[in-house]
Write a protein that holds these residues in place. Structure first.
Motif, PDB file in Angstrom:
ATOM      1  N   ILE A  85      13.020   5.981  -0.779  1.00  0.00           N
ATOM      2  CA  ILE A  85      13.019   4.765  -0.004  1.00  0.00           C
ATOM      3  C   ILE A  85      12.995   3.646  -0.988  1.00  0.00           C
ATOM      4  N   LEU A  86      12.435   3.913  -2.400  1.00  0.00           N
ATOM      5  CA  LEU A  86      12.640   3.092  -3.191  1.00  0.00           C
ATOM      6  C   LEU A  86      14.103   2.861  -3.646  1.00  0.00           C
ATOM      7  N   TYR A  87      14.613   4.069  -3.973  1.00  0.00           N
ATOM      8  CA  TYR A  87      16.298   3.906  -4.362  1.00  0.00           C
ATOM      9  C   TYR A  87      16.918   3.213  -3.363  1.00  0.00           C
ATOM     10  N   LYS A  93       0.784  -1.135  -0.035  1.00  0.00           N
ATOM     11  CA  LYS A  93      -0.039   0.038  -0.013  1.00  0.00           C
ATOM     12  C   LYS A  93       0.830   1.322  -0.161  1.00  0.00           C
ATOM     13  N   CYS A  94       0.520   2.264  -0.982  1.00  0.00           N
ATOM     14  CA  CYS A  94       1.148   3.709  -1.056  1.00  0.00           C
ATOM     15  C   CYS A  94      -0.018   4.588  -1.097  1.00  0.00           C
ATOM     16  N   ALA A  95       0.371   5.624  -0.809  1.00  0.00           N
ATOM     17  CA  ALA A  95      -0.705   6.800  -0.882  1.00  0.00           C
ATOM     18  C   ALA A  95      -0.239   8.180  -1.348  1.00  0.00           C
ATOM     19  N   PHE A  96      -1.013   8.730  -2.123  1.00  0.00           N
ATOM     20  CA  PHE A  96      -0.721   9.956  -2.646  1.00  0.00           C
ATOM     21  C   PHE A  96      -2.029  11.003  -2.112  1.00  0.00           C
ATOM     22  N   GLY A  97      -1.815  12.276  -2.371  1.00  0.00           N
ATOM     23  CA  GLY A  97      -3.020  13.174  -2.318  1.00  0.00           C
ATOM     24  C   GLY A  97      -2.869  13.630  -1.064  1.00  0.00           C
ATOM     25  N   GLU A  98      -4.135  14.048  -0.401  1.00  0.00           N
ATOM     26  CA  GLU A  98      -4.682  14.717   0.880  1.00  0.00           C
ATOM     27  C   GLU A  98      -4.279  13.620   2.117  1.00  0.00           C
ATOM     28  N   HIS A 106      -6.755   9.653  -5.840  1.00  0.00           N
ATOM     29  CA  HIS A 106      -8.244  10.020  -6.250  1.00  0.00           C
ATOM     30  C   HIS A 106      -8.001  11.043  -7.194  1.00  0.00           C
ATOM     31  N   ARG A 107      -7.263  12.116  -7.165  1.00  0.00           N
ATOM     32  CA  ARG A 107      -6.949  13.218  -8.070  1.00  0.00           C
ATOM     33  C   ARG A 107      -6.519  12.673  -9.439  1.00  0.00           C
ATOM     34  N   ALA A 108      -6.803  13.156 -10.351  1.00  0.00           N
ATOM     35  CA  ALA A 108      -6.288  12.645 -11.759  1.00  0.00           C
ATOM     36  C   ALA A 108      -4.626  12.973 -11.622  1.00  0.00           C
ATOM     37  N   ASP A 109      -4.014  14.130 -11.032  1.00  0.00           N
ATOM     38  CA  ASP A 109      -2.457  14.304 -11.037  1.00  0.00           C
ATOM     39  C   ASP A 109      -1.971  13.274 -10.172  1.00  0.00           C
ATOM     40  N   ASP A 110      -2.624  12.928  -8.981  1.00  0.00           N
ATOM     41  CA  ASP A 110      -2.087  11.936  -8.212  1.00  0.00           C
ATOM     42  C   ASP A 110      -1.984  10.605  -8.997  1.00  0.00           C
ATOM     43  N   ILE A 111      -3.105  10.287  -9.685  1.00  0.00           N
ATOM     44  CA  ILE A 111      -3.096   8.934 -10.447  1.00  0.00           C
ATOM     45  C   ILE A 111      -1.555   8.988 -11.434  1.00  0.00           C
ATOM     46  N   PHE A 112      -1.436  10.104 -12.000  1.00  0.00           N
ATOM     47  CA  PHE A 112      -0.284  10.103 -12.998  1.00  0.00           C
ATOM     48  C   PHE A 112       1.090  10.201 -12.314  1.00  0.00           C
ATOM     49  N   THR A 113       1.074  10.774 -11.009  1.00  0.00           N
ATOM     50  CA  THR A 113       2.227  10.656 -10.167  1.00  0.00           C
ATOM     51  C   THR A 113       2.611   9.191  -9.791  1.00  0.00           C
ATOM     52  N   ALA A 114       1.396   8.490  -9.588  1.00  0.00           N
ATOM     53  CA  ALA A 114       1.700   6.806  -9.126  1.00  0.00           C
ATOM     54  C   ALA A 114       2.229   6.230 -10.582  1.00  0.00           C
ATOM     55  N   ILE A 115       1.503   6.584 -11.482  1.00  0.00           N
ATOM     56  CA  ILE A 115       2.245   5.845 -12.894  1.00  0.00           C
ATOM     57  C   ILE A 115       3.550   6.455 -13.061  1.00  0.00           C
ATOM     58  N   ARG A 116       3.810   7.367 -12.809  1.00  0.00           N
ATOM     59  CA  ARG A 116       5.150   8.054 -13.034  1.00  0.00           C
ATOM     60  C   ARG A 116       6.206   7.176 -12.427  1.00  0.00           C
ATOM     61  N   ILE A 117       5.844   7.321 -11.156  1.00  0.00           N
ATOM     62  CA  ILE A 117       7.005   6.681 -10.430  1.00  0.00           C
ATOM     63  C   ILE A 117       6.940   5.165 -10.519  1.00  0.00           C
ATOM     64  N   ALA A 118       6.173   4.444 -10.666  1.00  0.00           N
ATOM     65  CA  ALA A 118       5.971   2.910 -11.165  1.00  0.00           C
ATOM     66  C   ALA A 118       6.981   2.789 -12.365  1.00  0.00           C
ATOM     67  N   LYS A 119       6.986   3.647 -13.163  1.00  0.00           N
ATOM     68  CA  LYS A 119       7.429   3.676 -14.495  1.00  0.00           C
ATOM     69  C   LYS A 119       8.735   3.764 -14.310  1.00  0.00           C
TER      70      LYS A 119
END
Length: 388
Positions: free
Chosen positions: A177-179, A148-153, A223-236
């Motif tokens: 922490i991933l690095y 579990k990880c969390a972005f946003g508020e 929840h927010r669209a920009d948080d969704i894309f931050t999650a995707i960015r880091i996963a990539k």
């Protein structure tokens, strides 16, 4: 052995239902065909006139961790002393005696992904469990299904007076922490059997190795669209597996999410927007994402919405434009895939667990009554706990 006779089977594989018998043995589905011959060794359940569904599956909740809303002493959902706690495991806090576990089962929800909340940037591992049993060790379908990880508020609000004031900070802490975990893993592998060259044991970094090896995904609260894309960015950036959780603004960027091909768990969609990042919440979201080509699961995020209302949440999605078969898959086979346990649950097929819901009509309708819930081939009865 249990034989379910003459039910109208909605197997979550074929769009059209059909009448047949289901034979189970040792908690597994043995065969599905018309007119199975029964004998004295079998328990027979006459399902004539009833609808037979796979046991419903929830991809994201906190069942058994929140203490049934009875205050701090019962709340084990979030560890509030540290913003990075990947070493925590849901199975060490799930309480099978929580009355909501039996409520979920009686409502037809037979398997769930449950785990830490979203206070922390990293909260720990989710587990997939059945909703019956007295000892968590005997309820586990898969001990670790996601990190579990969390972005946003939420991490901003919970740690704003400590060390996390902005979205930039949340993302930077996850990257850092991933690095560190990647470096730790590489040093361990380079050391091989030479214990003198191994890095000192670090429980946080050790817990992230399955994530880096793509054995389990990051389960990203966004929840927010920009948080969704931050999650995707880091996963990539780290070549990680990823599932998108909540996806409240997913309908606003459905075309972009569909291109990425990550599983999405949508919800909780019932109720008011209780914080700013939920202002675009709507039951239209799961249908829009499904039509765009996403693998969609519908979630209650229990205790936000009581877990036994999961099929009604699917019904509200249908009311708001979702195809009914897509909605059925969103509470059966899709969440099973989301959790990586589709070999056991999520559809009615030979070889899978004997988990079923028998109802007098479509369980997505509020007037429908769940007649029987069967988990591992056994009928689930109401718990003796008077609060249920």
């Amino acid at each position: 052995m249990l034989c379910i006779k003459n039910g109208m089977i909605h197997d979550a594989v074929n769009r059209e239902p059909y009448i047949a018998d289901i034979l189970t043995e040792d908690g597994k589905i043995v065969k599905i065909e018309p007119n199975i011959q029964v004998d004295d060794s079998m328990e027979v359940l006459d399902a004539t006139g009833l609808m037979v569904y796979p046991g419903f599956v929830e991809a994201h909740c906190h069942l058994g961790l929140d203490g049934h809303g009875i205050g701090f002493e019962g709340d084990d959902c979030n560890e509030m002393t540290d913003i990075l706690t990947p070493q925590l495991r849901a199975i060490d806090a799930i309480n099978p005696m929580d009355v909501t576990v039996n409520q979920a089962a009686l409502g037809g929800v037979t398997c769930v992904g449950t785990g830490p909340g979203s206070a922390n940037v990293l909260g720990g591992t989710f587990a997939a469990i059945k909703t019956t049993g007295k000892r968590i060790d005997n309820m586990i379908v898969k001990e670790a299904v996601a990190m579990k990880c969390a972005f946003g508020e939420n991490p901003k609000r919970c740690y704003r007076d400590k060390n996390n004031y902005s979205r930039m900070s949340s993302a930077s802490k996850l990257r850092e922490i991933l690095y560190k975990a990647k470096e730790y893993m590489e040093k361990k592998e380079a050391a091989g059997e030479d214990i003198t060259k191994r890095p000192s044991y670090d429980c946080k970094l050790e817990a992230l190795i399955p994530v880096l090896k793509r054995e389990i995904p990051l389960k990203a609260h966004a929840h927010r669209a920009d948080d969704i894309f931050t999650a995707i960015r880091i996963a990539k950036e780290f070549n990680l597996k990823l599932t998108l959780e909540h996806c409240t603004e997913g309908h606003l960027v459905a075309d972009e999410i569909a291109k990425e091909n990550y599983p999405v768990a949508v919800g909780p969609s019932f109720g008011h927007a209780t914080k700013y990042e939920l202002r675009n919440k709507t039951f239209e979201t799961p249908g829009i994402l499904a039509k765009a080509g996403c693998q969609v699961s519908i979630i209650t995020d229990s205790p936000v919405t009581p877990l036994h209302y999961l099929p009604l949440c699917a019904g509200l999605a249908v009311k708001n434009g979702m195809d009914e078969f897509d909605a059925l898959k969103a509470i059966t086979i899709n969440p099973a895939k989301h959790l990586g346990i589709e070999d056991r649950v999520g559809s009615i097929e030979p070889g899978k667990d004997a988990d079923f819901v028998l109802a007098n009509d479509n369980p997505m309708e509020s007037s429908t009554k769940i007649m029987y819930t069967i988990i591992n081939g056994k009928l689930i009865e109401k718990d003796s706990n008077p609060l249920v």
